[in-house]
Scaffold this active site. Structure first.
Site, mmCIF file in Angstrom:
data_model
loop_
_atom_site.group_PDB
_atom_site.id
_atom_site.type_symbol
_atom_site.label_atom_id
_atom_site.label_comp_id
_atom_site.label_asym_id
_atom_site.label_seq_id
_atom_site.Cartn_x
_atom_site.Cartn_y
_atom_site.Cartn_z
ATOM 1 N N HIS A 356 1.190 -1.665 -0.049
ATOM 2 C CA HIS A 356 0.325 -0.069 -0.002
ATOM 3 C C HIS A 356 0.998 1.128 -0.156
ATOM 4 C CE1 HIS A 356 -4.279 -1.357 0.672
ATOM 5 N NE2 HIS A 356 -3.636 -2.691 0.817
ATOM 6 N N LYS A 544 -7.804 13.624 5.225
ATOM 7 C CA LYS A 544 -6.970 12.456 5.670
ATOM 8 C C LYS A 544 -6.311 12.095 6.260
ATOM 9 C CE LYS A 544 -6.264 13.876 1.081
ATOM 10 N NZ LYS A 544 -6.472 12.695 0.135
ATOM 11 N N ARG A 545 -5.851 11.047 6.780
ATOM 12 C CA ARG A 545 -4.639 11.230 7.813
ATOM 13 C C ARG A 545 -3.565 11.953 7.548
ATOM 14 N NH1 ARG A 545 -0.245 7.297 7.404
ATOM 15 N NH2 ARG A 545 -0.347 7.326 5.405
ATOM 16 N N THR A 652 -8.000 7.346 -2.091
ATOM 17 C CA THR A 652 -9.514 7.150 -2.432
ATOM 18 C C THR A 652 -10.285 8.394 -1.415
ATOM 19 O OG1 THR A 652 -10.016 5.549 -0.467
ATOM 20 C CG2 THR A 652 -9.181 3.886 -1.636
ATOM 21 N N LYS A 656 -13.759 9.490 -3.917
ATOM 22 C CA LYS A 656 -14.862 9.719 -2.859
ATOM 23 C C LYS A 656 -15.661 11.619 -3.659
ATOM 24 C CE LYS A 656 -13.896 6.682 0.417
ATOM 25 N NZ LYS A 656 -12.133 6.390 2.067
#
Length: 818
Positions: A356, A544-545, A652, A656
């Site tokens: 990933h 996001k992170r 991702t 979205k």
């Protein structure tokens, strides 16, 4: 599909309120009503759940076990109701009882089983596996408190326990009959079995009982219900009375303490050895339990362990579950007495690995001392895998000691888990085309050259059922009215919307829906942040992170730059902009937490400066998670996907946002490359260095951010504000570490994520955003086309590729008994 009987459903809700809480509907509080409705829904799906697994057994289908440290599921009730297509009947039943289904859904906490994109991808994949009718288990850990519940106090992130299970989880079922033992520590003794053969036995170990809890994963309108199996740890002997009576109170409860700590938190802080040890325990705990049970389940209906790969596949979601390779070897050799070569051949046909990220923290390396002490038998097996693999390297590349150094599984006092995953798997896949090429040509080049047949790409996807059908019902209904509902199970049909981008009325309808969603988000922000934002402003969103490579810092430095411009010229023609952030930083990640503080400090100054006439607002949404993400995606105009090129594997969130009609502002990184291919560069805002340029700078070490600092007065002014007290009046040194990271490096290269290098290109792209947004009709066309061209990015497409190309699964139709 089994039909919902409204009257029976109402009666079940009333019965559950009475049985669970000794109350009537009118007496129950909202949390109790949520529990009752959820139990009634679970009752409805249990028949489908049982029928699904009965069908799998009768057809003897192959099953994929998706092993992941994270499953970021979000709330279950609303998603299950939508997938049952029981929304109308259930809503009517609830309303006839005088209740509000939306309020009831809001009582459900997000399951604290994941944190970032890795976990959300796993959740989307499970949804797709059920909807497509493939046999699958998600396997993970039943964390008591998740990673943490984020609070923002005085601008700082504060980590608090996310006690999501305090009221119980109505959708889980405890399965103690499937509990297994997981062993840690001790030593390995060699004994003789009844045939005089050497047998390896772990002795003097500590152990816990791994107990599975099953949660239903409901497919869309097809009777299929797969299982998320999350493991809890219990003590083998809960209380040692003998030790207690002797005064050894610590010994009396040590097993209970071991069990409790394993499942307490996701990703314990590993800045110290105790944290590293706990994380490795967690990984082996859920992997060992999952592999043991999968093998036992296979052997219930088969008599030849040598054929397990024909019916079982373990998909390793990043490096965290890599120990599955050695655990399967252990079981095959120590429990089923297979010889090494046979066990190794089976293992390599059973395990597959998804990479990933190329970031070092994800390519895990364990200290040899820790790994061998905690997992002595597993270490022996890994050591032998490594010894044999080095011989293969030396045979393929005689005299090339650099290959051994770069490829060995055990080297320089470390066990390299990514290397073990590659060697022990039949497939190694990246998660976006660019990412896979970087793995093949850069990070894992030696492995690719030696075993190219293993490498493949599976571009990530998202489930449109969660992030459009459930998260954006206004847009979902509009899409269905325009093109029908086939997009719900086949997102490629959404391309039929493209024709409506040419229709003026459709563009207006589309933007009116966007406005209503912006009003909804503005109300959320007002309630949770106390900040008034203008729904007519551009909603520019980065959620996001929090990691330096994702470059939230570039975003907020640009906000500071815009604020400086407005302060110099308050009457400047400037389209109002609302910058929305949401992110958690790992508890031990100091600079990331400082960036959160900086964002909030800038917000305090900017939002309270009347002289700029509300032209800029900055909002940091606390405790970003799936349930508030759905509201955010639906409302966004601009999707900030601004990672340093070559660093983001896929993303991702970008998908979205696209699905919900936001335009991408980003680098050509990860899946952004493929998004731009689908929608056209004229419908996105691309800036910055390319991945090749970044990699070249890194290899040549030619970049000097101080040159930019010295030459660009605007950038210099912004950086100076980090250390002159502008955003920290009481403590000018507050953001010194951020300043140093950009100009001097904090233990690494200065500006290692090329923030200053990309700043001007980013600022120019932001000007293009503003110019484009002023043409409302043209923006509407681009936004509508983003939704229409998102069809490739469904997790259904991704899972279909995994299932047909790698796992070789068979689709199943589930019929319910009459």
């Amino acid at each position: 599909m089994k039909e919902i009987n409204k009257e029976e459903f109402k009666k079940e809700i009333e019965d559950y309120v009475k049985v669970l809480f000794r109350k009537t509907i009118k007496e129950a509080d909202q949390q109790q009503l949520f529990q009752a409705v959820s139990y009634a829904v679970k009752d409805f799906i249990v028949d489908q759940w049982m029928a699904t697994h009965k069908t799998y057994e009768e057809k003897d289908v192959k099953t994929v076990y998706y092993l992941s440290m994270e499953f970021l599921m979000g709330r279950a009730l609303g998603n299950i109701i939508i997938n049952l297509k029981g929304n109308k009947e259930i809503k009517e039943a609830v309303e006839e009882l005088g209740l509000d289904l939306d309020v009831i859904e809001d009582q459900e906490p997000d399951a604290a089983l994941g944190n970032g994109g890795l976990g959300r991808l796993a959740a989307c994949f499970l949804d797709s596996l059920s909807t497509l009718g493939y046999s699958a288990y998600g396997c993970g850990i039943r964390y008591k408190y998740g990673m943490f519940k984020q609070a923002i106090e005085n601008g700082y992130q504060v980590e608090k326990p996310d006690d999501w299970l305090k009221d119980g989880n109505p959708f889980e079922i405890k399965r103690p009959e499937y509990a297994v033992e997981v062993k840690f520590g001790g030593y390995v003794a060699i004994r003789k079995d009844e045939n005089g053969k050497d047998k390896f036995v772990q002795e003097n170990y500590q152990s816990v009982r791994a107990v599975p809890y099953d949660m239903p994963i409901v497919g869309y309108q097809n009777n299929v219900v797969n299982t998320l199996r999350i493991w809890d740890a219990e003590a083998i002997d809960t209380f040692n009375l003998s030790s207690f009576d002797k005064g050894d109170y610590q010994k009396a409860v040590e097993q209970e303490n071991l069990a409790r700590t394993i499942c307490e938190v996701l990703y314990p802080n590993d800045n110290h050895m105790a944290g590293k040890e706990l994380r490795l325990k967690q990984q082996y705990f859920f992997v060992s339990a999952s592999v043991q049970l999968a093998v036992a389940k296979y052997m219930e209906n088969h008599d030849d362990i040598r054929k397990i790969h024909e019916k079982v596949c373990f998909q390793l979601n990043d490096t965290h579950p890599t120990v599955a390779v050695a655990e399967l070897m252990r079981i095959l050799m120590d429990q089923y007495s297979l010889e090494w070569d046979e066990a190794w051949a089976i293992t390599k046909k059973t395990c597959a690995y998804t990479n990933h990220t190329i970031m070092s923290e994800a390519l895990e390396k364990w200290p040899l001392e820790l790994f061998s002490r905690l997992l002595p038998r597993i270490y022996q097996i890994v050591e032998e895998i490594n010894r044999r693999f080095i011989l293969e390297i030396q045979s393929a590349y005689p005299g090339d000691y650099g290959k051994v150094e770069r490829m060995a599984i055990i080297y320089d006092g470390q066990v390299k888990m990514a290397h073990l995953a590659i060697v022990g798997s039949f497939s190694v896949n990246g998660v976006a085309r660019l990412h896979t090429e970087i793995l093949k040509n850069q990070e894992l080049k030696d492995f690719y050259l030696m075993m190219p047949e293993k490498f493949n790409n599976k571009t990530n996807g998202i489930t449109q059922r969660r992030f459009l059908l459930h998260g954006n019902p206004l847009l979902a209904d509009w899409v269905t009215k325009k093109i029908g509902d086939e997009w719900i199970t086949d997102l490629s049909h959404i391309n039929n919307l493209a024709v409506y981008a040419e229709d003026e009325l459709s563009r207006k309808e589309f933007m009116n829906i966007k406005y209503q969603n912006k009003v909804r988000l503005a109300e959320y922000i007002k309630k949770h942040n106390g900040v008034e934002v203008n729904p007519r402003s551009i909603f520019d969103v980065q959620v996001k992170r929090l990691h330096e490579y994702k470059r939230q810092l570039l975003n907020i430095l640009h906000v500071m730059y815009l604020y400086n411009e407005l302060k110099k010229n308050p009457d400047k023609d400037f389209y109002p902009r609302t910058f929305i952030f949401g992110a958690k930083a790992s508890a031990g990640y100091h600079v990331a937490k400082q960036i959160i503080k900086l964002i909030n400090s800038v917000a305090d100054v900017v939002n309270n400066d009347k002289s700029i006439h509300d032209k800029i607002k900055v909002v940091f949404i606390e405790n970003y998670r799936v349930s508030n993400a759905e509201i955010i995606f639906a409302a966004a105009d601009v999707s900030e996907q601004i990672s340093t090129a070559s660093k983001e594997a896929s993303g991702t969130g970008n998908m979205k946002f696209m699905l919900n009609g936001a335009l991408t502002l980003g680098t050509m990184d990860g899946a952004n490359v493929e998004i731009v291919e689908e929608v056209g560069e004229e419908n996105a805002f691309i800036f910055g260095l390319s991945s090749d340029e970044v990699i070249a700078y890194e290899h040549n070490n030619e970049y000097n951010p101080r040159e930019i600092y010295n030459m660009d007065s605007d950038i210099r002014a912004v950086l100076t504000q980090l250390v002159d007290g502008t955003y920290a009046p009481g403590n000018p040194e507050e953001f010194r570490d951020i300043y140093n990271s950009l100009l001097d490096g904090n233990g690494g290269r200065p500006d290692m994520y090329f923030i200053l290098k990309d700043f001007r290109s980013y600022a120019e792209a932001q000007q293009r955003v503003e110019a484009a947004y002023r043409n409302e009709d043209a923006w509407a066309k681009s936004a509508l086309l983003n939704t229409a061209k998102s069809g490739k990015f469904s997790s259904d497409r991704t899972i279909e590729e995994y299932a047909t190309e790698l796992w070789h699964l068979e689709k199943v139709t589930v019929e319910l008994p009459e």
